[in-house]
Design a protein around this motif. Sequence first.
Motif, PDB file in Angstrom:
ATOM      1  N   LEU A  55       0.862  -1.250  -0.010  1.00 21.80           N
ATOM      2  CA  LEU A  55       0.017  -0.035   0.070  1.00 21.80           C
ATOM      3  C   LEU A  55       0.968   1.040   0.153  1.00 21.80           C
ATOM      4  O   LEU A  55       0.998   2.004   1.309  1.00 21.80           O
ATOM      5  N   GLN A  56       1.396   1.525  -1.177  1.00 19.34           N
ATOM      6  CA  GLN A  56       2.504   2.779  -1.275  1.00 19.34           C
ATOM      7  C   GLN A  56       1.864   3.874  -0.738  1.00 19.34           C
ATOM      8  O   GLN A  56       2.612   5.016  -0.408  1.00 19.34           O
ATOM      9  N   ASN A  57       0.408   4.087  -1.157  1.00 18.57           N
ATOM     10  CA  ASN A  57      -0.013   5.485  -1.195  1.00 18.57           C
ATOM     11  C   ASN A  57      -0.777   5.723   0.467  1.00 18.57           C
ATOM     12  O   ASN A  57      -1.630   6.378   0.612  1.00 18.57           O
ATOM     13  N   VAL A  58      -0.531   4.662   1.186  1.00 19.06           N
ATOM     14  CA  VAL A  58      -1.150   4.693   2.602  1.00 19.06           C
ATOM     15  C   VAL A  58       0.005   4.735   3.745  1.00 19.06           C
ATOM     16  O   VAL A  58       1.078   4.164   3.465  1.00 19.06           O
ATOM     17  N   GLU A  59      -0.238   5.480   4.720  1.00 17.82           N
ATOM     18  CA  GLU A  59       0.534   5.851   5.736  1.00 17.82           C
ATOM     19  C   GLU A  59       0.342   4.742   6.829  1.00 17.82           C
ATOM     20  O   GLU A  59      -0.724   4.735   7.213  1.00 17.82           O
ATOM     21  N   ILE A  60       1.430   4.001   7.148  1.00 20.28           N
ATOM     22  CA  ILE A  60       1.389   2.916   8.076  1.00 20.28           C
ATOM     23  C   ILE A  60       2.316   3.199   8.994  1.00 20.28           C
ATOM     24  O   ILE A  60       3.596   2.977   8.852  1.00 20.28           O
ATOM     25  N   SER A  61       1.785   3.398  10.228  1.00 17.08           N
ATOM     26  CA  SER A  61       2.717   3.454  11.368  1.00 17.08           C
ATOM     27  C   SER A  61       2.694   2.484  12.304  1.00 17.08           C
ATOM     28  O   SER A  61       1.943   1.682  12.408  1.00 17.08           O
ATOM     29  N   VAL A  83      -3.235 -12.346  14.170  1.00 12.95           N
ATOM     30  CA  VAL A  83      -4.311 -11.499  14.066  1.00 12.95           C
ATOM     31  C   VAL A  83      -4.152 -10.025  13.908  1.00 12.95           C
ATOM     32  O   VAL A  83      -4.771  -9.400  12.998  1.00 12.95           O
ATOM     33  N   ILE A  84      -2.728  -9.571  14.066  1.00 15.21           N
ATOM     34  CA  ILE A  84      -2.223  -8.384  13.655  1.00 15.21           C
ATOM     35  C   ILE A  84      -2.340  -8.326  11.882  1.00 15.21           C
ATOM     36  O   ILE A  84      -2.556  -7.352  11.284  1.00 15.21           O
ATOM     37  N   GLN A  85      -1.751  -9.543  11.450  1.00 12.25           N
ATOM     38  CA  GLN A  85      -1.692  -9.650  10.031  1.00 12.25           C
ATOM     39  C   GLN A  85      -2.979  -9.534   9.399  1.00 12.25           C
ATOM     40  O   GLN A  85      -3.294  -8.935   8.414  1.00 12.25           O
ATOM     41  N   GLU A  86      -4.048 -10.175  10.079  1.00 15.03           N
ATOM     42  CA  GLU A  86      -5.418 -10.545   9.383  1.00 15.03           C
ATOM     43  C   GLU A  86      -6.012  -9.045   9.486  1.00 15.03           C
ATOM     44  O   GLU A  86      -6.756  -8.338   8.470  1.00 15.03           O
ATOM     45  N   ALA A  87      -5.817  -8.108  10.620  1.00 15.29           N
ATOM     46  CA  ALA A  87      -6.284  -6.914  10.560  1.00 15.29           C
ATOM     47  C   ALA A  87      -5.692  -5.904   9.539  1.00 15.29           C
ATOM     48  O   ALA A  87      -6.382  -5.226   9.079  1.00 15.29           O
ATOM     49  N   LEU A  88      -4.348  -6.161   9.465  1.00 13.63           N
ATOM     50  CA  LEU A  88      -3.799  -5.255   8.334  1.00 13.63           C
ATOM     51  C   LEU A  88      -4.162  -5.856   7.131  1.00 13.63           C
ATOM     52  O   LEU A  88      -4.609  -4.685   6.113  1.00 13.63           O
ATOM     53  N   THR A  89      -4.503  -6.917   6.574  1.00 18.26           N
ATOM     54  CA  THR A  89      -4.970  -7.395   5.502  1.00 18.26           C
ATOM     55  C   THR A  89      -6.413  -6.928   5.181  1.00 18.26           C
ATOM     56  O   THR A  89      -6.609  -6.508   4.252  1.00 18.26           O
ATOM     57  N   ASN A  90      -7.280  -6.934   6.320  1.00 20.41           N
ATOM     58  CA  ASN A  90      -8.750  -6.380   6.137  1.00 20.41           C
ATOM     59  C   ASN A  90      -8.606  -5.022   5.655  1.00 20.41           C
ATOM     60  O   ASN A  90      -9.331  -4.383   4.982  1.00 20.41           O
ATOM     61  N   ARG A  92      -5.981  -3.326   4.126  1.00 19.69           N
ATOM     62  CA  ARG A  92      -5.645  -3.068   3.124  1.00 19.69           C
ATOM     63  C   ARG A  92      -6.825  -3.522   1.901  1.00 19.69           C
ATOM     64  O   ARG A  92      -6.953  -2.631   0.790  1.00 19.69           O
ATOM     65  N   ARG A  93      -7.325  -4.480   2.284  1.00 18.95           N
ATOM     66  CA  ARG A  93      -8.178  -5.112   1.136  1.00 18.95           C
ATOM     67  C   ARG A  93      -9.893  -4.271   0.991  1.00 18.95           C
ATOM     68  O   ARG A  93     -10.469  -3.871   0.146  1.00 18.95           O
ATOM     69  N   HIS A  94     -10.076  -3.707   2.464  1.00 23.57           N
ATOM     70  CA  HIS A  94     -11.458  -3.257   2.300  1.00 23.57           C
ATOM     71  C   HIS A  94     -11.814  -1.894   2.924  1.00 23.57           C
ATOM     72  O   HIS A  94     -12.904  -1.189   2.887  1.00 23.57           O
ATOM     73  N   GLY A  96     -10.134   1.235   2.487  1.00 23.70           N
ATOM     74  CA  GLY A  96      -9.786   2.487   1.733  1.00 23.70           C
ATOM     75  C   GLY A  96      -9.379   3.686   2.547  1.00 23.70           C
ATOM     76  O   GLY A  96      -9.411   4.461   2.464  1.00 23.70           O
ATOM     77  N   ALA A  97      -8.337   3.027   3.301  1.00 24.13           N
ATOM     78  CA  ALA A  97      -7.784   3.928   4.452  1.00 24.13           C
ATOM     79  C   ALA A  97      -6.627   4.640   3.774  1.00 24.13           C
ATOM     80  O   ALA A  97      -5.762   4.246   2.910  1.00 24.13           O
ATOM     81  N   LYS A  98      -6.571   5.849   4.459  1.00 25.86           N
ATOM     82  CA  LYS A  98      -5.369   6.918   4.077  1.00 25.86           C
ATOM     83  C   LYS A  98      -4.043   6.646   5.032  1.00 25.86           C
ATOM     84  O   LYS A  98      -3.029   6.689   5.057  1.00 25.86           O
ATOM     85  N   ARG A  99      -4.744   6.050   6.430  1.00 31.38           N
ATOM     86  CA  ARG A  99      -3.795   5.995   7.323  1.00 31.38           C
ATOM     87  C   ARG A  99      -4.012   4.750   8.164  1.00 31.38           C
ATOM     88  O   ARG A  99      -5.078   4.650   8.561  1.00 31.38           O
ATOM     89  N   ILE A 100      -3.004   3.885   8.403  1.00 36.90           N
ATOM     90  CA  ILE A 100      -3.124   2.919   9.325  1.00 36.90           C
ATOM     91  C   ILE A 100      -2.203   2.825  10.483  1.00 36.90           C
ATOM     92  O   ILE A 100      -0.997   3.118  10.221  1.00 36.90           O
TER      93      ILE A 100
END
Length: 170
Positions: A55-61, A83-90, A92-94, A96-100
């Motif tokens: 997700l190159q256009n999303v800020e992930i901290s 659990v963290i991986q699944e939350a990140l996948t969700n 990413r896929r669903h 439409g976030a600008k920040r995670i």
Amino acid sequence: EDPKLKEQLQATVDAVRRGARGLREVVYELRLEDEEGRPFTEIVDFLVRRSRTMLQNVEISLEVGERVPASPLGEIGTQASRVIQEALTNARRHAGAKRISVSLRMDGADLIAEVADDGVGFGPDASSGVGLGSMRERVAIIGGDLEIESEVGRGTSVRLRVPLPKGILE
């Protein structure tokens, strides 16, 4: 020059890209199989870096509190990282976030892991998918609690709380 042929070619290119993306995700997931002996914070850092490349256009901290153990957490670490991986996948896929944001902190002897996004969110009537079910199952395995908060238009927060054994904290 044939518009119909051009359309078919573009559909094929899109299908190959989707397939490559899916294959890349499977390969990353296989790499996590050998993670039980690695420090939990390293595993989470890997998951965040991987999400950043996808997700190159999303800020992930990532924020790691000072009392979070730098040691391997064994089965707890494996299940919590999934659990963290699944939350990140969700997200990413669903979402439409600008920040995670991903945060790890301690509350007494409890590890708190949270993944929050500013995406589209979902309401109470939304159907619970396989991913949310698997997160709940993983949290139950390690004796933790999972809290998912979401509101349409306001994003989603997935919070895991799991007690760590005394031997890990010393």
